[in-house]
Scaffold this motif. Structure first.
Motif, PDB file in Angstrom:
ATOM      1  N   GLN A   1       7.855  50.160  -6.975  1.00 45.91           N
ATOM      2  CA  GLN A   1       7.599  50.110  -8.416  1.00 45.91           C
ATOM      3  C   GLN A   1       7.363  48.679  -8.892  1.00 45.91           C
ATOM      4  OE1 GLN A   1      10.276  52.138  -7.272  1.00 45.91           O
ATOM      5  NE2 GLN A   1       8.923  53.895  -7.396  1.00 45.91           N
ATOM      6  N   ALA A   2       7.143  47.758  -7.981  1.00 47.24           N
ATOM      7  CA  ALA A   2       6.996  46.345  -8.345  1.00 47.24           C
ATOM      8  C   ALA A   2       5.837  46.112  -9.305  1.00 47.24           C
ATOM      9  CB  ALA A   2       6.822  45.491  -7.091  1.00 47.24           C
ATOM     10  N   TYR A   3       4.803  46.921  -9.209  1.00 45.17           N
ATOM     11  CA  TYR A   3       3.657  46.721 -10.107  1.00 45.17           C
ATOM     12  C   TYR A   3       4.023  46.981 -11.563  1.00 45.17           C
ATOM     13  CZ  TYR A   3       3.204  51.818 -10.199  1.00 45.17           C
ATOM     14  OH  TYR A   3       3.442  53.156 -10.374  1.00 45.17           O
ATOM     15  N   ARG A   4       5.142  47.587 -11.829  1.00 41.75           N
ATOM     16  CA  ARG A   4       5.596  47.860 -13.192  1.00 41.75           C
ATOM     17  C   ARG A   4       6.468  46.740 -13.766  1.00 41.75           C
ATOM     18  NH1 ARG A   4       7.750  54.056 -12.600  1.00 41.75           N
ATOM     19  NH2 ARG A   4       5.799  54.940 -11.821  1.00 41.75           N
ATOM     20  N   TRP A   5       6.950  45.856 -12.934  1.00 42.83           N
ATOM     21  CA  TRP A   5       7.914  44.852 -13.363  1.00 42.83           C
ATOM     22  C   TRP A   5       7.248  43.742 -14.166  1.00 42.83           C
ATOM     23  CZ3 TRP A   5      10.241  44.112  -7.843  1.00 42.83           C
ATOM     24  CH2 TRP A   5      10.939  45.262  -7.485  1.00 42.83           C
ATOM     25  N   PHE A   6       7.923  43.326 -15.229  1.00 44.12           N
ATOM     26  CA  PHE A   6       7.439  42.227 -16.059  1.00 44.12           C
ATOM     27  C   PHE A   6       7.289  40.960 -15.239  1.00 44.12           C
ATOM     28  CE2 PHE A   6       8.430  38.435 -18.538  1.00 44.12           C
ATOM     29  CZ  PHE A   6       7.391  38.471 -19.452  1.00 44.12           C
ATOM     30  N   SER A   7       8.230  40.718 -14.343  1.00 43.22           N
ATOM     31  CA  SER A   7       8.179  39.486 -13.553  1.00 43.22           C
ATOM     32  C   SER A   7       6.929  39.436 -12.686  1.00 43.22           C
ATOM     33  CB  SER A   7       9.433  39.366 -12.682  1.00 43.22           C
ATOM     34  OG  SER A   7       9.539  40.480 -11.806  1.00 43.22           O
ATOM     35  N   VAL A   8       6.525  40.549 -12.134  1.00 42.78           N
ATOM     36  CA  VAL A   8       5.317  40.587 -11.309  1.00 42.78           C
ATOM     37  C   VAL A   8       4.091  40.332 -12.174  1.00 42.78           C
ATOM     38  CG1 VAL A   8       3.889  42.060  -9.846  1.00 42.78           C
ATOM     39  CG2 VAL A   8       6.367  42.075  -9.579  1.00 42.78           C
ATOM     40  N   HIS A   9       4.054  40.932 -13.363  1.00 44.81           N
ATOM     41  CA  HIS A   9       2.929  40.714 -14.282  1.00 44.81           C
ATOM     42  C   HIS A   9       2.829  39.240 -14.665  1.00 44.81           C
ATOM     43  CE1 HIS A   9       3.281  45.157 -15.784  1.00 44.81           C
ATOM     44  NE2 HIS A   9       2.968  45.064 -14.512  1.00 44.81           N
ATOM     45  N   ALA A  10       3.967  38.651 -15.036  1.00 47.14           N
ATOM     46  CA  ALA A  10       3.968  37.261 -15.493  1.00 47.14           C
ATOM     47  C   ALA A  10       3.559  36.307 -14.371  1.00 47.14           C
ATOM     48  CB  ALA A  10       5.343  36.884 -16.040  1.00 47.14           C
ATOM     49  N   LEU A  11       4.077  36.513 -13.178  1.00 49.59           N
ATOM     50  CA  LEU A  11       3.748  35.611 -12.084  1.00 49.59           C
ATOM     51  C   LEU A  11       2.317  35.805 -11.598  1.00 49.59           C
ATOM     52  CD1 LEU A  11       7.179  35.641 -10.256  1.00 49.59           C
ATOM     53  CD2 LEU A  11       6.197  33.817 -11.643  1.00 49.59           C
ATOM     54  N   ALA A  12       1.788  37.021 -11.684  1.00 47.91           N
ATOM     55  CA  ALA A  12       0.375  37.237 -11.364  1.00 47.91           C
ATOM     56  C   ALA A  12      -0.508  36.510 -12.376  1.00 47.91           C
ATOM     57  CB  ALA A  12       0.056  38.725 -11.345  1.00 47.91           C
ATOM     58  N   LEU A  13      -0.127  36.571 -13.642  1.00 48.88           N
ATOM     59  CA  LEU A  13      -0.873  35.860 -14.672  1.00 48.88           C
ATOM     60  C   LEU A  13      -0.797  34.346 -14.451  1.00 48.88           C
ATOM     61  CD1 LEU A  13      -2.473  35.909 -17.328  1.00 48.88           C
ATOM     62  CD2 LEU A  13      -0.284  35.885 -18.530  1.00 48.88           C
ATOM     63  N   ALA A  14       0.377  33.855 -14.090  1.00 52.98           N
ATOM     64  CA  ALA A  14       0.541  32.424 -13.836  1.00 52.98           C
ATOM     65  C   ALA A  14      -0.332  31.975 -12.663  1.00 52.98           C
ATOM     66  CB  ALA A  14       2.006  32.093 -13.560  1.00 52.98           C
ATOM     67  N   GLY A  15      -0.503  32.818 -11.687  1.00 57.99           N
ATOM     68  CA  GLY A  15      -1.358  32.478 -10.562  1.00 57.99           C
ATOM     69  C   GLY A  15      -2.838  32.593 -10.880  1.00 57.99           C
ATOM     70  N   THR A  16      -3.170  33.387 -11.875  1.00 61.01           N
ATOM     71  CA  THR A  16      -4.561  33.630 -12.235  1.00 61.01           C
ATOM     72  C   THR A  16      -5.095  32.616 -13.240  1.00 61.01           C
ATOM     73  OG1 THR A  16      -4.158  35.988 -11.872  1.00 61.01           O
ATOM     74  CG2 THR A  16      -6.125  35.415 -13.105  1.00 61.01           C
ATOM     75  N   LEU A  17      -4.243  32.127 -14.122  1.00 63.02           N
ATOM     76  CA  LEU A  17      -4.692  31.228 -15.201  1.00 63.02           C
ATOM     77  C   LEU A  17      -5.514  30.029 -14.721  1.00 63.02           C
ATOM     78  CD1 LEU A  17      -1.676  31.173 -17.673  1.00 63.02           C
ATOM     79  CD2 LEU A  17      -3.966  32.036 -18.112  1.00 63.02           C
ATOM     80  N   PRO A  18      -5.049  29.272 -13.741  1.00 67.15           N
ATOM     81  CA  PRO A  18      -5.852  28.117 -13.317  1.00 67.15           C
ATOM     82  C   PRO A  18      -7.215  28.517 -12.752  1.00 67.15           C
ATOM     83  CG  PRO A  18      -3.608  27.906 -12.520  1.00 67.15           C
ATOM     84  CD  PRO A  18      -3.744  29.284 -13.082  1.00 67.15           C
ATOM     85  N   GLY A  19      -7.271  29.610 -12.031  1.00 66.36           N
ATOM     86  CA  GLY A  19      -8.536  30.071 -11.473  1.00 66.36           C
ATOM     87  C   GLY A  19      -9.521  30.502 -12.545  1.00 66.36           C
ATOM     88  N   VAL A  20      -8.993  31.163 -13.579  1.00 65.72           N
ATOM     89  CA  VAL A  20      -9.847  31.562 -14.691  1.00 65.72           C
ATOM     90  C   VAL A  20     -10.389  30.333 -15.397  1.00 65.72           C
ATOM     91  CG1 VAL A  20      -9.837  32.695 -16.954  1.00 65.72           C
ATOM     92  CG2 VAL A  20      -8.752  33.811 -15.007  1.00 65.72           C
ATOM     93  N   TRP A  21      -9.539  29.348 -15.619  1.00 69.77           N
ATOM     94  CA  TRP A  21      -9.981  28.128 -16.296  1.00 69.77           C
ATOM     95  C   TRP A  21     -11.078  27.434 -15.477  1.00 69.77           C
ATOM     96  CZ3 TRP A  21     -10.124  22.869 -15.386  1.00 69.77           C
ATOM     97  CH2 TRP A  21     -10.391  22.074 -16.503  1.00 69.77           C
ATOM     98  N   CYS A  22     -10.914  27.390 -14.165  1.00 72.62           N
ATOM     99  CA  CYS A  22     -11.915  26.743 -13.308  1.00 72.62           C
ATOM    100  C   CYS A  22     -13.245  27.483 -13.328  1.00 72.62           C
ATOM    101  CB  CYS A  22     -11.401  26.647 -11.875  1.00 72.62           C
ATOM    102  SG  CYS A  22     -10.127  25.411 -11.650  1.00 72.62           S
ATOM    103  N   SER A  23     -13.212  28.783 -13.528  1.00 77.90           N
ATOM    104  CA  SER A  23     -14.451  29.559 -13.521  1.00 77.90           C
ATOM    105  C   SER A  23     -15.165  29.548 -14.875  1.00 77.90           C
ATOM    106  CB  SER A  23     -14.162  31.001 -13.101  1.00 77.90           C
ATOM    107  OG  SER A  23     -13.400  31.660 -14.088  1.00 77.90           O
ATOM    108  N   LEU A  24     -14.540  28.981 -15.902  1.00 79.07           N
ATOM    109  CA  LEU A  24     -15.181  28.911 -17.214  1.00 79.07           C
ATOM    110  C   LEU A  24     -16.350  27.923 -17.193  1.00 79.07           C
ATOM    111  CD1 LEU A  24     -12.083  28.729 -19.602  1.00 79.07           C
ATOM    112  CD2 LEU A  24     -13.595  30.681 -19.250  1.00 79.07           C
TER     113      LEU A  24
END
Length: 75
Positions: A9-32
């Motif tokens: 059920q890890a995909y439901r956890w807030f911590s997994v969502h937040a850390l996935a977002l934290a890992g994605t933010l820099p990549g999204v910024w670089c692709s802008l």
């Protein structure tokens, strides 16, 4: 180190969502496009990533409602 018994059920956890977002933010910024990156400074991205990571850690140590519900279910 032990695997969480509720790992499926890890995909439901807030911590997994937040850390996935934290890992994605820099990549999204670089692709802008360059014009957009000029609007959003890298320091803002770094701060947003740090805050999101801290929230992810907090979400991992705080007992979440879904975990309480799963404890009450019979095996």
């Amino acid at each position: 180190m032990k695997l969480d018994p509720q790992w499926r059920q890890a995909y439901r956890w807030f911590s997994v969502h937040a850390l996935a977002l934290a890992g994605t933010l820099p990549g999204v910024w670089c692709s802008l496009p360059g014009e957009w990156r000029a609007i959003v400074p890298i320091s803002y991205v770094a701060i947003a990533t740090a805050i999101t990571s801290v929230l992810g850690i907090a979400g991992r140590v705080v007992l979440q409602a879904s975990a309480i519900q799963n404890e009450n279910k019979p095996c």
